[in-house]
Scaffold this motif. Structure first.
Motif, PDB file in Angstrom:
ATOM      1  N   ALA A  33       0.892  -0.923  -0.071  1.00  0.00           N
ATOM      2  CA  ALA A  33       0.211  -0.147  -0.063  1.00  0.00           C
ATOM      3  C   ALA A  33       1.178   0.891   0.385  1.00  0.00           C
ATOM      4  CB  ALA A  33      -0.614  -0.426   1.096  1.00  0.00           C
ATOM      5  N   LEU A  34       0.521   2.297  -0.111  1.00  0.00           N
ATOM      6  CA  LEU A  34       1.239   3.487  -0.344  1.00  0.00           C
ATOM      7  C   LEU A  34       0.868   4.260   1.205  1.00  0.00           C
ATOM      8  CD1 LEU A  34      -0.433   4.752  -3.700  1.00  0.00           C
ATOM      9  CD2 LEU A  34       2.114   3.590  -3.319  1.00  0.00           C
ATOM     10  N   GLU A  35       0.141   4.586   1.315  1.00  0.00           N
ATOM     11  CA  GLU A  35      -0.350   5.507   3.107  1.00  0.00           C
ATOM     12  C   GLU A  35      -1.807   4.648   2.917  1.00  0.00           C
ATOM     13  OE1 GLU A  35      -1.040   9.332   1.272  1.00  0.00           O
ATOM     14  OE2 GLU A  35      -2.433   8.961   2.278  1.00  0.00           O
ATOM     15  N   ALA A  36      -2.168   5.269   4.303  1.00  0.00           N
ATOM     16  CA  ALA A  36      -3.438   5.043   5.684  1.00  0.00           C
ATOM     17  C   ALA A  36      -3.359   6.033   5.872  1.00  0.00           C
ATOM     18  CB  ALA A  36      -2.990   4.305   6.106  1.00  0.00           C
ATOM     19  N   HIS A  37      -5.449   6.722   6.092  1.00  0.00           N
ATOM     20  CA  HIS A  37      -5.230   7.888   6.713  1.00  0.00           C
ATOM     21  C   HIS A  37      -6.437   8.241   7.584  1.00  0.00           C
ATOM     22  CE1 HIS A  37      -6.290   8.724   2.530  1.00  0.00           C
ATOM     23  NE2 HIS A  37      -7.777   8.966   2.699  1.00  0.00           N
ATOM     24  N   ASP A  38      -7.370   8.862   7.864  1.00  0.00           N
ATOM     25  CA  ASP A  38      -8.267   9.292   8.699  1.00  0.00           C
ATOM     26  C   ASP A  38      -8.917   7.760   9.403  1.00  0.00           C
ATOM     27  OD1 ASP A  38      -9.158  10.593   7.592  1.00  0.00           O
ATOM     28  OD2 ASP A  38     -10.735  10.320   5.460  1.00  0.00           O
ATOM     29  N   LEU A  39      -7.485   7.804  10.179  1.00  0.00           N
ATOM     30  CA  LEU A  39      -7.885   6.526  11.165  1.00  0.00           C
ATOM     31  C   LEU A  39      -8.315   6.834  12.272  1.00  0.00           C
ATOM     32  CD1 LEU A  39      -6.866   3.840  12.853  1.00  0.00           C
ATOM     33  CD2 LEU A  39      -4.749   5.364  13.774  1.00  0.00           C
ATOM     34  N   ARG A  40      -9.504   6.300  12.864  1.00  0.00           N
ATOM     35  CA  ARG A  40     -10.766   6.111  13.966  1.00  0.00           C
ATOM     36  C   ARG A  40     -10.967   5.270  14.567  1.00  0.00           C
ATOM     37  NH1 ARG A  40     -16.378   8.236  11.492  1.00  0.00           N
ATOM     38  NH2 ARG A  40     -16.280   6.717  10.521  1.00  0.00           N
ATOM     39  N   THR A  41     -10.536   5.315  16.297  1.00  0.00           N
ATOM     40  CA  THR A  41     -10.864   4.457  16.851  1.00  0.00           C
ATOM     41  C   THR A  41     -12.329   4.241  18.198  1.00  0.00           C
ATOM     42  OG1 THR A  41      -9.828   5.181  18.676  1.00  0.00           O
ATOM     43  CG2 THR A  41      -8.834   3.615  16.902  1.00  0.00           C
ATOM     44  N   ARG A  42     -12.984   3.889  18.443  1.00  0.00           N
ATOM     45  CA  ARG A  42     -13.696   3.782  19.712  1.00  0.00           C
ATOM     46  C   ARG A  42     -13.338   2.745  20.435  1.00  0.00           C
ATOM     47  NH1 ARG A  42     -18.728   1.749  18.631  1.00  0.00           N
ATOM     48  NH2 ARG A  42     -19.492   0.753  16.972  1.00  0.00           N
ATOM     49  N   HIS A  43     -14.305   2.506  22.553  1.00  0.00           N
ATOM     50  CA  HIS A  43     -13.771   1.632  22.392  1.00  0.00           C
ATOM     51  C   HIS A  43     -15.096   1.019  23.318  1.00  0.00           C
ATOM     52  CE1 HIS A  43     -12.798   3.795  26.493  1.00  0.00           C
ATOM     53  NE2 HIS A  43     -12.541   4.678  25.773  1.00  0.00           N
ATOM     54  N   ALA A  44     -15.600   0.010  23.319  1.00  0.00           N
ATOM     55  CA  ALA A  44     -16.750  -0.895  24.311  1.00  0.00           C
ATOM     56  C   ALA A  44     -17.026  -0.924  25.366  1.00  0.00           C
ATOM     57  CB  ALA A  44     -17.958  -0.581  23.125  1.00  0.00           C
ATOM     58  N   GLY A  45     -16.153  -1.229  26.398  1.00  0.00           N
ATOM     59  CA  GLY A  45     -16.177  -1.976  27.308  1.00  0.00           C
ATOM     60  C   GLY A  45     -14.936  -3.275  26.734  1.00  0.00           C
ATOM     61  N   ARG A  46     -15.006  -3.952  25.807  1.00  0.00           N
ATOM     62  CA  ARG A  46     -13.773  -4.946  26.008  1.00  0.00           C
ATOM     63  C   ARG A  46     -13.599  -5.211  24.593  1.00  0.00           C
ATOM     64  NH1 ARG A  46     -17.916  -8.896  26.446  1.00  0.00           N
ATOM     65  NH2 ARG A  46     -17.491  -9.889  24.600  1.00  0.00           N
ATOM     66  N   ALA A  47     -14.602  -4.250  23.898  1.00  0.00           N
ATOM     67  CA  ALA A  47     -14.002  -4.759  22.398  1.00  0.00           C
ATOM     68  C   ALA A  47     -13.301  -3.133  22.049  1.00  0.00           C
ATOM     69  CB  ALA A  47     -15.542  -4.650  21.795  1.00  0.00           C
ATOM     70  N   THR A  48     -12.872  -3.419  21.006  1.00  0.00           N
ATOM     71  CA  THR A  48     -12.134  -2.283  20.256  1.00  0.00           C
ATOM     72  C   THR A  48     -12.624  -2.080  19.022  1.00  0.00           C
ATOM     73  OG1 THR A  48     -10.390  -2.076  21.823  1.00  0.00           O
ATOM     74  CG2 THR A  48      -9.868  -0.919  19.794  1.00  0.00           C
ATOM     75  N   PHE A  49     -12.938  -1.108  18.266  1.00  0.00           N
ATOM     76  CA  PHE A  49     -13.547  -0.419  17.176  1.00  0.00           C
ATOM     77  C   PHE A  49     -12.749   0.591  16.539  1.00  0.00           C
ATOM     78  CE2 PHE A  49     -17.297  -2.382  19.202  1.00  0.00           C
ATOM     79  CZ  PHE A  49     -18.209  -3.305  18.409  1.00  0.00           C
ATOM     80  N   VAL A  50     -11.990   0.397  14.819  1.00  0.00           N
ATOM     81  CA  VAL A  50     -11.188   1.086  14.493  1.00  0.00           C
ATOM     82  C   VAL A  50     -11.456   0.646  13.126  1.00  0.00           C
ATOM     83  CG1 VAL A  50      -8.442   0.343  13.786  1.00  0.00           C
ATOM     84  CG2 VAL A  50      -8.642   0.607  15.764  1.00  0.00           C
ATOM     85  N   ASP A  51     -11.525   2.235  12.455  1.00  0.00           N
ATOM     86  CA  ASP A  51     -11.577   1.687  10.547  1.00  0.00           C
ATOM     87  C   ASP A  51     -10.809   2.739  10.038  1.00  0.00           C
ATOM     88  OD1 ASP A  51     -13.111   4.311  10.507  1.00  0.00           O
ATOM     89  OD2 ASP A  51     -14.481   3.586  11.946  1.00  0.00           O
ATOM     90  N   PHE A  52     -10.124   3.106   8.305  1.00  0.00           N
ATOM     91  CA  PHE A  52      -9.126   3.588   8.326  1.00  0.00           C
ATOM     92  C   PHE A  52      -9.580   3.933   7.243  1.00  0.00           C
ATOM     93  CE2 PHE A  52      -6.485  -0.064   9.544  1.00  0.00           C
ATOM     94  CZ  PHE A  52      -5.921   0.244   8.413  1.00  0.00           C
ATOM     95  N   HIS A  53      -8.603   4.528   5.536  1.00  0.00           N
ATOM     96  CA  HIS A  53      -8.313   4.254   4.584  1.00  0.00           C
ATOM     97  C   HIS A  53      -7.206   3.865   4.770  1.00  0.00           C
ATOM     98  CE1 HIS A  53     -12.289   7.414   3.691  1.00  0.00           C
ATOM     99  NE2 HIS A  53     -12.753   6.803   4.620  1.00  0.00           N
ATOM    100  N   LEU A  54      -7.242   2.963   3.517  1.00  0.00           N
ATOM    101  CA  LEU A  54      -5.604   2.142   2.689  1.00  0.00           C
ATOM    102  C   LEU A  54      -6.282   2.897   1.142  1.00  0.00           C
ATOM    103  CD1 LEU A  54      -3.599   0.706   4.176  1.00  0.00           C
ATOM    104  CD2 LEU A  54      -5.262  -1.175   2.895  1.00  0.00           C
ATOM    105  N   VAL A  55      -4.526   3.527   0.900  1.00  0.00           N
ATOM    106  CA  VAL A  55      -4.766   3.807  -0.561  1.00  0.00           C
ATOM    107  C   VAL A  55      -3.578   2.899  -1.036  1.00  0.00           C
ATOM    108  CG1 VAL A  55      -3.674   5.681  -1.904  1.00  0.00           C
ATOM    109  CG2 VAL A  55      -4.719   6.762   1.019  1.00  0.00           C
TER     110      VAL A  55
END
Length: 305
Positions: A225-247
């Motif tokens: 890949a070339l880069e990643a951006h718009d990384l967002r995270t949140r946590h809900a109890g023991r769970a962690t949620f991650v999303d981002f754009h991969l170029v």
């Protein structure tokens, strides 16, 4: 039965034992300060029951109505516990005011202090266990219960020392004064607990250390890949949620892009427990048009396997 449920059940049992000991001491001595301590233990039992319900709900798998799972139930439990702490503090303030108006000399103070000391030692040991195990299990409800118990330990220790001082000096007005101080301390701990729990309900980002781990994994594992951006995270109890754009380069096939995403996701799951990853793949021209000033993650050399 999971470790979380076992710990929650243990909290109820310990809470009932401590409540019985403190109530016994309060009845035998007539001390307003010891009564206030027993009232807080009543809240501890109710909070432990709420924690058990929340833990059992949070462990339910995702379903059609709750596709992201039920982990936020633990934050709700922690908010309820904070509210109960505030209610207990108000009840203690009422008892303290009545004690100021007509102070009484406690009966058998030494007996009461011995009983409360035993109860406090039990609370202290269980509190440290809950905080340590709750942190390891990423359980906000168990950690909140442990911190609440530790606040109870501190106030109980203050009550014991204060009654000893009052007995030595003869200033028994210190008894209701101690109860009022206990109430203020409980209000403070209850307010902090509510604030921390609401942060979780409002999708607060993961801690800085975890965020850096995620960024490092993406940078290392996104070879091709070339880069990643718009990384967002949140946590809900023991769970962690991650999303981002991969170029990725424009000539990359869907299959190759999918392989890179699988590689990143597998590495993130090894680095962060209970993580859920969503990756949006973009062609190279999207990075040129939109990637600036959006928290770009540079891609390094892939790790040798």
């Amino acid at each position: 039965m999971t470790d979380q449920v076992k710990l929650a059940l243990g909290s109820i049992l310990v809470g009932l034992i401590v409540l019985a000991l403190k109530a016994w001491a309060a009845v035998m001595t007539g001390s307003v300060a010891l009564l206030s301590d027993a009232l807080e233990s009543t809240v501890n039992v109710v909070a432990a029951i709420a924690a058990l319900v929340a833990v059992k709900v949070a462990l339910r798998p995702a379903d059609e109505a709750h596709p992201y799972g039920h982990t936020k139930a633990e934050f709700i439990s922690a908010v309820v516990e904070g509210v109960l702490i505030v209610v207990a503090a108000l009840l203690i303030l009422r008892e303290a005011w009545l004690g100021f108006r007509s102070p009484d000399i406690p009966q058998m103070p030494a007996f009461g202090l011995v009983i409360v000391t035993v109860a406090t030692a039990l609370n202290a040991a269980w509190s440290r266990l809950l905080i340590r195990r709750g942190t390891r299990l990423s359980s906000p409800a168990l950690v909140a219960d442990g911190k609440h118990l530790w606040a109870d330990v501190i106030t109980s220790a203050g009550v014991v020392l204060g009654i000893c001082f009052a007995g030595l000096t003869g200033y028994w007005v210190l008894d209701p004064l101690l109860a009022a101080i206990v109430a203020v301390n409980i209000l403070w701990s209850g307010g902090k607990l509510i604030a921390a729990s609401l942060s979780g309900l409002l999708d607060e980002a993961v801690p800085d250390q975890t965020m850096q781990t995620i960024r490092d994994v993406i940078s290392t594992e996104a070879g091709g890949a070339l880069e990643a951006h718009d990384l967002r995270t949140r946590h809900a109890g023991r769970a962690t949620f991650v999303d981002f754009h991969l170029v990725v380069p424009g000539e990359t096939t869907v299959e190759d892009a999918h392989e890179v995403c699988d590689q990143i996701e597998a590495a993130l799951k090894d680095a962060v427990p209970d993580i859920n990853v969503s990756i949006h793949v973009e062609p190279e021209h999207k990075a040129e048009a939109e990637g600036a000033d959006r928290g770009v993650i540079e891609i390094g050399e892939p790790r040798k396997r």
